[in-house]
Write a protein that holds these residues in place. Structure first.
Motif, PDB file in Angstrom:
ATOM      1  N   SER A   1      15.216  17.639 -22.869  1.00  0.00           N
ATOM      2  CA  SER A   1      15.238  17.548 -21.403  1.00  0.00           C
ATOM      3  C   SER A   1      16.465  18.265 -20.857  1.00  0.00           C
ATOM      4  O   SER A   1      17.413  18.548 -21.582  1.00  0.00           O
ATOM      5  CB  SER A   1      15.261  16.082 -20.955  1.00  0.00           C
ATOM      6  OG  SER A   1      16.493  15.493 -21.305  1.00  0.00           O
ATOM      7  N   SER A   2      16.411  18.515 -19.560  1.00  0.00           N
ATOM      8  CA  SER A   2      17.561  19.105 -18.881  1.00  0.00           C
ATOM      9  C   SER A   2      18.576  18.005 -18.592  1.00  0.00           C
ATOM     10  O   SER A   2      18.289  16.821 -18.760  1.00  0.00           O
ATOM     11  CB  SER A   2      17.110  19.755 -17.570  1.00  0.00           C
ATOM     12  OG  SER A   2      16.615  18.753 -16.688  1.00  0.00           O
ATOM     13  N   GLU A   3      19.733  18.404 -18.152  1.00  0.00           N
ATOM     14  CA  GLU A   3      20.729  17.427 -17.717  1.00  0.00           C
ATOM     15  C   GLU A   3      20.178  16.691 -16.499  1.00  0.00           C
ATOM     16  O   GLU A   3      19.460  17.270 -15.677  1.00  0.00           O
ATOM     17  CB  GLU A   3      22.037  18.117 -17.343  1.00  0.00           C
ATOM     18  CG  GLU A   3      22.795  18.682 -18.537  1.00  0.00           C
ATOM     19  CD  GLU A   3      23.323  17.602 -19.464  1.00  0.00           C
ATOM     20  OE1 GLU A   3      23.819  16.572 -18.963  1.00  0.00           O
ATOM     21  OE2 GLU A   3      23.217  17.794 -20.687  1.00  0.00           O
ATOM     22  N   ALA A   4      20.534  15.439 -16.372  1.00  0.00           N
ATOM     23  CA  ALA A   4      20.055  14.646 -15.239  1.00  0.00           C
ATOM     24  C   ALA A   4      20.729  15.115 -13.953  1.00  0.00           C
ATOM     25  O   ALA A   4      21.922  15.403 -13.932  1.00  0.00           O
ATOM     26  CB  ALA A   4      20.345  13.172 -15.465  1.00  0.00           C
ATOM     27  N   VAL A   5      19.931  15.214 -12.907  1.00  0.00           N
ATOM     28  CA  VAL A   5      20.458  15.492 -11.569  1.00  0.00           C
ATOM     29  C   VAL A   5      20.357  14.177 -10.806  1.00  0.00           C
ATOM     30  O   VAL A   5      19.292  13.558 -10.771  1.00  0.00           O
ATOM     31  CB  VAL A   5      19.643  16.597 -10.868  1.00  0.00           C
ATOM     32  CG1 VAL A   5      20.162  16.844  -9.469  1.00  0.00           C
ATOM     33  CG2 VAL A   5      19.646  17.876 -11.700  1.00  0.00           C
ATOM     34  N   VAL A   6      21.456  13.745 -10.213  1.00  0.00           N
ATOM     35  CA  VAL A   6      21.489  12.453  -9.535  1.00  0.00           C
ATOM     36  C   VAL A   6      21.395  12.671  -8.024  1.00  0.00           C
ATOM     37  O   VAL A   6      22.123  13.480  -7.455  1.00  0.00           O
ATOM     38  CB  VAL A   6      22.782  11.675  -9.883  1.00  0.00           C
ATOM     39  CG1 VAL A   6      22.809  10.326  -9.176  1.00  0.00           C
ATOM     40  CG2 VAL A   6      22.892  11.487 -11.384  1.00  0.00           C
ATOM     41  N   TYR A   7      20.459  11.962  -7.408  1.00  0.00           N
ATOM     42  CA  TYR A   7      20.272  11.997  -5.959  1.00  0.00           C
ATOM     43  C   TYR A   7      20.434  10.586  -5.422  1.00  0.00           C
ATOM     44  O   TYR A   7      20.079   9.613  -6.097  1.00  0.00           O
ATOM     45  CB  TYR A   7      18.852  12.454  -5.590  1.00  0.00           C
ATOM     46  CG  TYR A   7      18.498  13.852  -6.020  1.00  0.00           C
ATOM     47  CD1 TYR A   7      18.862  14.946  -5.253  1.00  0.00           C
ATOM     48  CD2 TYR A   7      17.765  14.067  -7.179  1.00  0.00           C
ATOM     49  CE1 TYR A   7      18.506  16.228  -5.641  1.00  0.00           C
ATOM     50  CE2 TYR A   7      17.408  15.341  -7.580  1.00  0.00           C
ATOM     51  CZ  TYR A   7      17.784  16.415  -6.804  1.00  0.00           C
ATOM     52  OH  TYR A   7      17.435  17.682  -7.189  1.00  0.00           O
ATOM     53  N   SER A   8      20.925  10.488  -4.192  1.00  0.00           N
ATOM     54  CA  SER A   8      20.854   9.181  -3.540  1.00  0.00           C
ATOM     55  C   SER A   8      19.376   8.945  -3.242  1.00  0.00           C
ATOM     56  O   SER A   8      18.587   9.896  -3.137  1.00  0.00           O
ATOM     57  CB  SER A   8      21.671   9.166  -2.251  1.00  0.00           C
ATOM     58  OG  SER A   8      21.019   9.910  -1.244  1.00  0.00           O
ATOM     59  N   LEU A   9      18.987   7.723  -3.110  1.00  0.00           N
ATOM     60  CA  LEU A   9      17.594   7.413  -2.841  1.00  0.00           C
ATOM     61  C   LEU A   9      17.121   8.083  -1.553  1.00  0.00           C
ATOM     62  O   LEU A   9      16.016   8.631  -1.496  1.00  0.00           O
ATOM     63  CB  LEU A   9      17.395   5.893  -2.773  1.00  0.00           C
ATOM     64  CG  LEU A   9      15.956   5.406  -2.691  1.00  0.00           C
ATOM     65  CD1 LEU A   9      15.148   5.902  -3.873  1.00  0.00           C
ATOM     66  CD2 LEU A   9      15.912   3.910  -2.614  1.00  0.00           C
ATOM     67  N   ASP A  10      17.951   8.099  -0.532  1.00  0.00           N
ATOM     68  CA  ASP A  10      17.587   8.749   0.735  1.00  0.00           C
ATOM     69  C   ASP A  10      17.379  10.252   0.551  1.00  0.00           C
ATOM     70  O   ASP A  10      16.413  10.823   1.066  1.00  0.00           O
ATOM     71  CB  ASP A  10      18.657   8.492   1.798  1.00  0.00           C
ATOM     72  CG  ASP A  10      18.679   7.036   2.248  1.00  0.00           C
ATOM     73  OD1 ASP A  10      17.617   6.383   2.167  1.00  0.00           O
ATOM     74  OD2 ASP A  10      19.753   6.565   2.665  1.00  0.00           O
ATOM     75  N   GLN A  11      18.293  10.909  -0.183  1.00  0.00           N
ATOM     76  CA  GLN A  11      18.154  12.347  -0.441  1.00  0.00           C
ATOM     77  C   GLN A  11      16.835  12.630  -1.166  1.00  0.00           C
ATOM     78  O   GLN A  11      16.117  13.570  -0.821  1.00  0.00           O
ATOM     79  CB  GLN A  11      19.278  12.859  -1.347  1.00  0.00           C
ATOM     80  CG  GLN A  11      20.580  13.157  -0.696  1.00  0.00           C
ATOM     81  CD  GLN A  11      21.574  13.628  -1.769  1.00  0.00           C
ATOM     82  OE1 GLN A  11      21.705  13.001  -2.818  1.00  0.00           O
ATOM     83  NE2 GLN A  11      22.263  14.716  -1.484  1.00  0.00           N
ATOM     84  N   TYR A  12      16.559  11.828  -2.161  1.00  0.00           N
ATOM     85  CA  TYR A  12      15.359  12.033  -2.962  1.00  0.00           C
ATOM     86  C   TYR A  12      14.104  11.895  -2.106  1.00  0.00           C
ATOM     87  O   TYR A  12      13.210  12.730  -2.150  1.00  0.00           O
ATOM     88  CB  TYR A  12      15.326  11.045  -4.127  1.00  0.00           C
ATOM     89  CG  TYR A  12      14.088  11.182  -4.983  1.00  0.00           C
ATOM     90  CD1 TYR A  12      13.961  12.245  -5.853  1.00  0.00           C
ATOM     91  CD2 TYR A  12      13.057  10.251  -4.894  1.00  0.00           C
ATOM     92  CE1 TYR A  12      12.821  12.389  -6.634  1.00  0.00           C
ATOM     93  CE2 TYR A  12      11.919  10.387  -5.668  1.00  0.00           C
ATOM     94  CZ  TYR A  12      11.807  11.457  -6.533  1.00  0.00           C
ATOM     95  OH  TYR A  12      10.677  11.601  -7.285  1.00  0.00           O
TER      96      TYR A  12
END
Length: 133
Positions: free
Chosen positions: A36-47
């Motif tokens: 897998s790729s590295e995890a990209v973290v988003y805030s729930l609102d951004q996502y």
């Protein structure tokens, strides 16, 4: 009690030839590989904003065989591995169909035996009632 979510981690996984025989057309089954790729973290609102209401009907998630084939090639899989997965899925699917057909025939034969037995019981009860008269 209250449950809240703060962040969403998104990873992209490789696609590899799968082993699921439940595909409805002649083509390779696809599944996620381990890389897998590295995890990209988003805030729930951004996502949620980035999704743009991309939720769709489950039927739209089915991929035609040619799309699955091209995706597997794009992810670096060989034509030979794709062909092998396709043949194995087809073979397993055929075995399932044969087993289901045999089970249906078995049930039909059991029903015939049961009906014959009930007819014999009915005849014997009619005979016994006639003989008592």
């Amino acid at each position: 009690k209250q449950l809240t979510f703060h962040n969403v981690e998104v990873r992209e996984y490789e696609l590899v030839p799968g082993c699921n025989p439940s595909i409805t057309d002649l083509g390779p089954p696809v599944e996620l590989g381990w890389r897998s790729s590295e995890a990209v973290v988003y805030s729930l609102d951004q996502y949620e904003k980035s999704r743009c209401d991309l939720r769709c009907d489950v039927d739209l998630l089915r991929m035609p065989a040619c799309v699955r084939h091209d995706l597997l090639l794009f992810h670096g899989n060989t034509v030979a591995s794709i062909r092998k997965a396709t043949e194995e899925a087809y073979r397993t699917n055929r075995q399932r169909e044969e087993t289901a057909a045999l089970e249906r025939m078995k049930r039909i034969q059991e029903d015939k035996k049961r009906n014959k037995l009930f007819k014999m019981i009915d005849i014997s009860s009619m005979l016994s009632s006639v003989l008592r008269i």
